[in-house]
Scaffold this active site. Structure first.
Site, mmCIF file in Angstrom:
data_model
loop_
_atom_site.group_PDB
_atom_site.id
_atom_site.type_symbol
_atom_site.label_atom_id
_atom_site.label_comp_id
_atom_site.label_asym_id
_atom_site.label_seq_id
_atom_site.Cartn_x
_atom_site.Cartn_y
_atom_site.Cartn_z
ATOM 1 N N LYS A 37 6.852 -17.748 3.290
ATOM 2 C CA LYS A 37 7.291 -17.919 1.901
ATOM 3 C C LYS A 37 8.769 -17.609 1.722
ATOM 4 C CE LYS A 37 5.559 -15.195 -1.322
ATOM 5 N NZ LYS A 37 4.616 -14.655 -2.319
ATOM 6 N N SER A 44 5.762 -7.341 4.895
ATOM 7 C CA SER A 44 5.455 -5.914 5.006
ATOM 8 C C SER A 44 5.610 -5.398 6.431
ATOM 9 C CB SER A 44 4.030 -5.648 4.504
ATOM 10 O OG SER A 44 3.951 -5.886 3.114
ATOM 11 N N GLU A 120 -0.468 11.453 12.012
ATOM 12 C CA GLU A 120 -0.344 11.203 10.576
ATOM 13 C C GLU A 120 -1.614 11.664 9.862
ATOM 14 O OE1 GLU A 120 2.742 7.415 10.824
ATOM 15 O OE2 GLU A 120 0.642 7.038 10.368
ATOM 16 N N HIS A 243 0.676 4.775 -1.735
ATOM 17 C CA HIS A 243 1.310 5.665 -0.770
ATOM 18 C C HIS A 243 1.830 6.882 -1.517
ATOM 19 C CE1 HIS A 243 3.723 7.279 2.449
ATOM 20 N NE2 HIS A 243 3.180 6.398 3.273
ATOM 21 N N ARG A 289 -4.531 9.738 2.477
ATOM 22 C CA ARG A 289 -3.597 9.319 1.440
ATOM 23 C C ARG A 289 -4.179 9.346 0.025
ATOM 24 N NH1 ARG A 289 -0.632 4.202 4.496
ATOM 25 N NH2 ARG A 289 0.614 5.475 5.922
ATOM 26 N N HIS A 350 0.697 0.470 -2.360
ATOM 27 C CA HIS A 350 1.141 0.307 -0.978
ATOM 28 C C HIS A 350 0.302 -0.676 -0.172
ATOM 29 C CE1 HIS A 350 3.078 1.396 2.753
ATOM 30 N NE2 HIS A 350 1.946 1.833 3.283
ATOM 31 N N ARG A 385 -7.600 3.459 3.514
ATOM 32 C CA ARG A 385 -7.099 3.123 4.852
ATOM 33 C C ARG A 385 -6.545 4.348 5.563
ATOM 34 N NH1 ARG A 385 -2.110 1.734 7.155
ATOM 35 N NH2 ARG A 385 -1.027 1.800 5.149
#
Length: 536
Positions: A37, A44, A120, A243, A289, A350, A385
């Protein structure tokens, strides 16, 4: 019917990690068109900071990766899908390494492990391979360079996909299947046809439906909306990941402060310097998260302040600059110093955890139409996620979809003719301000009513607003020539409606969906699956 403007074996819509990895796997044998596009790397993937989760450490295990993913998904992951992805993680990441992506290494190969693995939120081990704090940049630039060198890959920049063309629309015999797409050539401002044996949606997510997002402008839910209009089911659209740590600064509204900062010891603090995550979860800053974002949102509203703060200044300046050079230099350009002061942060939209329903090869409900990456619902993410599973999902499904296509493409053919785009009854718009007005209204009420904390009243209010907007957009779309903003607005409104419908159906709070009217979590977790009222 007319001869096609473009013809290929496989049309891939989207040029991120999912689309390009698939294109490269198919290129030795098939002609592939990749439609982007915007610029090839304006997605991302390019902006992903953290890394890719995969088991490379002997002290880690695939089972541990599976369990961490299931825990983060709040009981809503599909275990078989999680197992499939985690089990195929290492060889798919190794494919990247073999193709030239450089991940950070340990000095001297600590404990026999050559790669520097970070940790993380939600992970029980260090298993994140990364390239400093710009992993997406390393992955995307490598894949783009490889694709440009492949004679069998044609890259179309600044082409918006308008809709999928199915065999029934093209008047072709046999069972209904995807045979191409209408593409809007933004440079020539005309709609062109592309015929293909199979079509792959790799368009990313829909975070642009919210006023505040970490995503680039192209993340407007195009693939999800096109799949829905083509007759595909979608699932779990109520689970939009916010996020926790987006930079709060007027000159950088979508700059992300990687979760790897917290993995390396960064602390979350109130404006007075006190920590607060221990009040919400024993895992503190390394909680998943959804927990961290809700905690930040709660503290901001409780104290009536604009932001919270992320502080890693207790680490050495050399460590910070060495591990987070991109973030450090970006903040310095804005007058902020990561090495010596807390950084203002807010949550921002996010990641889209739901999407078009697919199997383990990325096949949707429509034959010949695949969806891979963030556009899809595989069952991996559940209600939230796990960090750094997103690029992994792109790579695994780029591989698995290639296996399926290699076996099915020999039995298919691309049509020589497709129905042309009909512009005979439309005019040029003299009221483009309407698009901008509807655009801003949509993103604002989605943020206010369908954000981190929801209620039935807020969702019903949003539903009434989206129904009115949908009617206006449909009328505008029917009467005026298309533009980039109109195409994106149409798709965002479609996706917003799916998010609201899904959220209203879930009578509980789970993962990323928290509602004041149903704060409890039900004993049995079920995905929210929406089926279009579609007749072939």
């Amino acid at each position: 019917m007319k001869s096609c403007d473009h013809r290929c074996d496989v049309l891939i819509i989207g040029s991120g990690a999912a689309g390009l990895s698939l294109a490269l796997r198919l290129a030795p044998s098939y002609r592939v068109i990749v439609a982007s596009k915007g610029a090839l790397n304006e997605g991302s993937t390019f902006y992903a900071q953290g890394g890719i989760a995969a088991v490379f450490d002997q002290a880690d295990s695939i089972e541990s990766h599976i369990e961490d993913t299931l825990t983060a998904g709040a009981g809503l992951c599909d275990r078989s899908a999680v197992t499939f992805i985690a089990s195929n993680a290492r060889h798919c990441v190794q494919w990247l390494i073999n193709n030239g992506v450089s991940f950070d290494k340990n000095a001297g190969g600590v404990s026999g492990q050559p790669y520097h693995l970070t940790r993380e939120g939600g992970h029980s081990h260090r298993r994140i391979l990364h390239s400093a704090d710009a992993t997406g940049h390393a992955v995307e630039t490598t894949l783009v360079s490889l694709a440009l060198s492949q004679p069998n890959i044609q890259l179309l920049e600044r082409f918006n996909a308008v809709d999928i063309i199915t065999s029934d629309k093209a008047g072709l015999p046999g069972s209904r299947r995807a045979v191409g797409a209408w593409l809007w050539n933004r440079q020539l401002e005309r709609v062109e046809t592309c015929s293909a044996r199979s079509v792959i949606l790799a368009t990313g997510g829909a975070a642009k439906v919210y006023q505040y997002t970490t995503n680039p402008d192209v993340a407007s839910g195009d693939g999800i909306a096109m799949a829905w209009r083509a007759g595909c089911r979608v699932a779990n659209m109520e689970f939009n990941q916010f996020h926790p740590t987006c930079l709060f600064h007027p000159q950088a509204r979508n700059f992300l402060l990687s979760e790897a900062l917290r993995g390396e010891g960064a602390l979350l603090k109130r404006p007075d310097g006190s920590r607060f995550m221990a009040d919400f979860d024993p895992r503190g800053e390394l909680a998943p998260r959804d927990v961290v974002a809700q905690a930040i949102d709660y503290e901001m509203k409780r104290l009536g302040v604009d932001c919270m703060y992320l502080d890693i200044s207790h680490k050495s300046a050399d460590f910070i600059r060495g591990h987070f050079p991109t973030i450090y230099h970006k903040l310095i350009s804005l007058g902020l110093d990561l090495t010596s002061e807390p950084i203002p942060i807010v949550p921002a939209a996010h990641y889209t955890c739901g999407g078009a329903v697919v199997d383990n090869q990325g096949q949707t409900d429509v034959a010949g139409l695949y969806a891979i990456g963030e556009v899809s619902y595989t069952g991996l993410h559940g209600a939230n996620r796990l960090a750094s599973n997103s690029l992994l999902e792109c790579l695994v499904y780029g591989w698995s979809a290639s296996q399926a296509l290699i076996s099915t493409l020999p039995h298919l053919s691309a049509p020589a003719r497709l129905p042309p785009w009909d512009e005979s009854r439309v005019d040029d718009s003299d009221e483009r301000v309407i698009i901008q007005h509807n655009w801003h209204e949509l993103r604002l009420f989605m943020w206010d009513y369908v954000g981190i904390v929801r209620s039935t009243k807020r969702l019903e209010r949003a539903q009434r607003r989206i129904q009115l907007l949908q009617a206006e957009i449909a009328e505008y779309y029917a009467n005026f020539r298309i533009s980039n903003n109109l195409l994106e607005l149409r798709n965002l409104a479609e996706v917003a409606e799916l998010i609201i419908k899904s959220a209203l159906q879930r009578k509980e709070s789970r993962g990323l969906h928290y509602t004041l009217d149903y704060p409890q979590t039900l004993a049995h977790a079920r995905p929210t699956v929406l089926t279009p009222d579609f007749k072939a």
